[in-house]
Design a protein around this motif. Sequence first.
Motif: not given
Length: 331
Positions: A31-43
Amino acid sequence: MFDLSNFATPDALGSPETLILYCVAFAVLLLLFGVIGLWTMRDRTADRVRALAASMREATHEKAVPLTKGDEVAPSGWKKALIPEDPSERMQIRFQLGKLGFERPDIVEIFFLIRLFLALVTPVAVFGTVALARAGVLPESIVESLNATPPLRLLQIAAVGTAVGFYGPGYWLKSRIKARQAKIREAFPNALDLVQISVEAGLGFDAAINRVGHELTRVAPEVAYEFLLLQIEVQAGRDRETALFDMADRMGIDEAKSFALVIVQSLQFGTSLTSALKTYAAEMREMRELAAQEKANRLPVQMSGVMSMLMLPALFLITLTPIIIRYNAIY
């Protein structure tokens, strides 16, 4: 001091409590990796461009994008130990964050709070786990694993986690700025050609910047964001020269600074803006061609090292193998 023979016995690993704990920890990690991925991949650049474009279409003052920044406030209280007291250093960090579009008044404080939080996560987790293990709260398998781990290794994990958490945000900030500058450097010549075409078609400079900014929203959102922000600042009554040089500083590339200088000189001396843009566009094409030629000329030098590393062993093998065979045949 610690017994390594009791590390994670099969019975302890097979207990239902331990398996449930491991599953929960793994789920939290995912879940932590998913949240970090959504935050970093957001344009976020595209979001800022859409917000700027919407603000330019709004007639009310309440929905307009704020252009003024609050006065720089020196840190007080416990913040003095966290935030630099030198105003120039704080302004430099604010300027670097502003290149990525973070324009909040308290963005410097938020940045240093994030650094402090990330620096304390690992040591708190390590020493908290040790304290819970000594209190008998954790399962027996984790307690045995901690007992089997040398204290020096735990200190090393805490120290490495602290260093990564403290210096990681700075490295992330520099990498994002370099990536943004690379995107702007790649799209800026095409944007300048569009500005030149718009000016030649009869549009004014402000109207051309506005039109090109809206046209580049999907293709080059970074350049579009800077153009739209420039247009909003000029419409708000800011001096065009100051707004142009601020845009060039935010972009952080030499081409943008030269573009701002060309526009300012053309407006100050009353020369034709069309001819100035045409001349500068031709120079930028020549600069792009020279940069490509320079990159192509560096390739033989860069390839020579790789070729020598791959070819020299084969050459030595071909040259020395007959000598070795003859030497073995004679002796």
